[in-house]
Design an enzyme around this catalytic site. Structure first.
Site, PDB file in Angstrom:
ATOM      1  N   LYS A   1      51.921 -23.517  39.830  1.00 22.00           N
ATOM      2  CA  LYS A   1      51.412 -22.671  40.914  1.00 22.00           C
ATOM      3  C   LYS A   1      51.726 -21.194  40.651  1.00 22.00           C
ATOM      4  O   LYS A   1      51.868 -20.402  41.573  1.00 22.00           O
ATOM      5  CB  LYS A   1      51.956 -23.094  42.276  1.00 22.00           C
ATOM      6  CG  LYS A   1      51.726 -24.542  42.628  1.00 22.00           C
ATOM      7  CD  LYS A   1      50.279 -24.968  42.447  1.00 22.00           C
ATOM      8  CE  LYS A   1      49.335 -24.257  43.409  1.00 22.00           C
ATOM      9  NZ  LYS A   1      47.916 -24.654  43.184  1.00 22.00           N
TER      10      LYS A   1
ATOM     11  N   ARG B   1      43.821 -20.918  48.202  1.00 18.77           N
ATOM     12  CA  ARG B   1      43.851 -21.730  49.417  1.00 18.77           C
ATOM     13  C   ARG B   1      44.905 -21.167  50.377  1.00 18.77           C
ATOM     14  O   ARG B   1      45.992 -20.784  49.953  1.00 18.77           O
ATOM     15  CB  ARG B   1      44.196 -23.170  49.026  1.00 18.77           C
ATOM     16  CG  ARG B   1      44.243 -24.142  50.201  1.00 18.77           C
ATOM     17  CD  ARG B   1      44.749 -25.497  49.729  1.00 18.77           C
ATOM     18  NE  ARG B   1      43.791 -26.171  48.872  1.00 18.77           N
ATOM     19  CZ  ARG B   1      44.109 -26.829  47.772  1.00 18.77           C
ATOM     20  NH1 ARG B   1      45.357 -26.885  47.366  1.00 18.77           N
ATOM     21  NH2 ARG B   1      43.191 -27.419  47.041  1.00 18.77           N
TER      22      ARG B   1
END
Length: 301
Positions: free
Chosen positions: A57, A266
């Protein structure tokens, strides 16, 4: 009888001419026989010369796609998980090589598996594969990375209609940061990098600023090109800002554009400002140690 012989010779000459034409076409198309081509077949699958080892991430997919803009870079399209998944590692280097793209001599094969960075057994295994391999590590604010990590897991659980605790429940234990939370452990960059530097010299690890890469890709890509000994072929014209998505998209030399998939950018799962401040305080010392190790400062929380 004479006419029959002459006709047969004429047919043979026509067939020979047609065969020569066919062989010439095949040679131009790259299907020449081994004996007719000194390089035999130069395009083949090679072990990676560079690996994006993490962080999860942190922007590894963006970095891979952007490096792939370079004509001398070919990338493995999927995460291979060779060095950190025992089932894959037992299959050996022949299996690993088979997961790589076809490249020409002089091109760099790049693989990315962000799970490598925090896996204790991986650095030694990578070194045994190629002690000269270049390692790229893209990092971002560890607190933000943790929230993004949780958000991805939450999305996957919700998609499968499975329950999952809130981030605050997982992160805090009796009002204090729980050091056993795995997403927290993945954000302790100095601990994981220390294992890599036990095996590889510092100059073989290039650190990419993940936030800078998203905010303004070109300067970070130019540094990565230099690290990989590539000619500077990526330019600012390879990027354009997509106002709808809120981040840069890629434009190849052929005019094809590509934006990262919908999972990128997101919205983060909710976390109270109180808990986030505790998280930032927790990371203050680990971040300082990491800055010392890499000789670079990042403006993290």
């Amino acid at each position: 009888m004479l006419w029959t012989v002459l006709l047969a010779l004429l047919v043979l000459l026509l067939l020979q001419t047609q065969l020569c034409v066919c062989l010439r076409v095949l040679r131009v198309a790259g299907y020449s026989s081994p004996s007719s081509s000194p390089s035999r077949n130069a395009t083949k699958q090679r072990l990676p010369g560079a690996i994006i080892i993490g962080v999860r991430k942190g922007g590894t997919r963006a970095l891979l796609e952007m490096l792939n803009l370079h004509p001398d870079v070919e990338v493995a399209k999927a995460e291979v998980h060779y060095f950190n998944v025992e089932e894959h590692y037992r299959r050996g280097l022949a299996w690993y090589r088979a997961q790589m793209p076809f490249t020409l001599p002089g091109q760099v094969t790049v693989e990315k598996t962000p799970g490598y960075f925090a896996s204790p057994q991986v650095p030694q295994r990578v070194w045994e594969m190629n002690p000269a391999v270049r390692l790229l590590l893209i990092v971002r604010d560890p607190a933000e990375r943790l929230v993004s990590d949780y958000t991805q897991v939450l999305h996957n659980r919700v998609t499968r209609h499975k329950p999952y605790k809130s981030l605050e429940e997982l992160l805090l234990h009796q009002g204090h940061i729980d050091p056993a939370y795995k997403a927290l452990q993945r954000s302790l960059y100095h601990q994981h990098l220390d294992r890599w530097l036990d095996v590889f010299p510092r100059e073989q690890v290039h650190v990419v600023d993940g936030e800078a890469l998203i905010r303004d890709p070109f300067p970070e890509l130019r540094r990565a090109e230099r690290f990989l000994d590539l000619l500077p072929r990526i330019t600012p014209s390879n990027f354009y800002f997509n106002t709808t998505k809120g981040f840069y998209c890629l434009l190849s030399a052929g005019g094809h554009d590509k934006c990262l998939d919908e999972s990128k950018g997101r919205p983060h799962a909710p976390l109270s400002s109180r808990a986030f401040k505790k998280l930032c305080r927790y990371f203050k010392e680990p971040n300082r140690l990491f800055f010392e190790m890499v000789g670079r400062f990042f403006s993290w929380c």
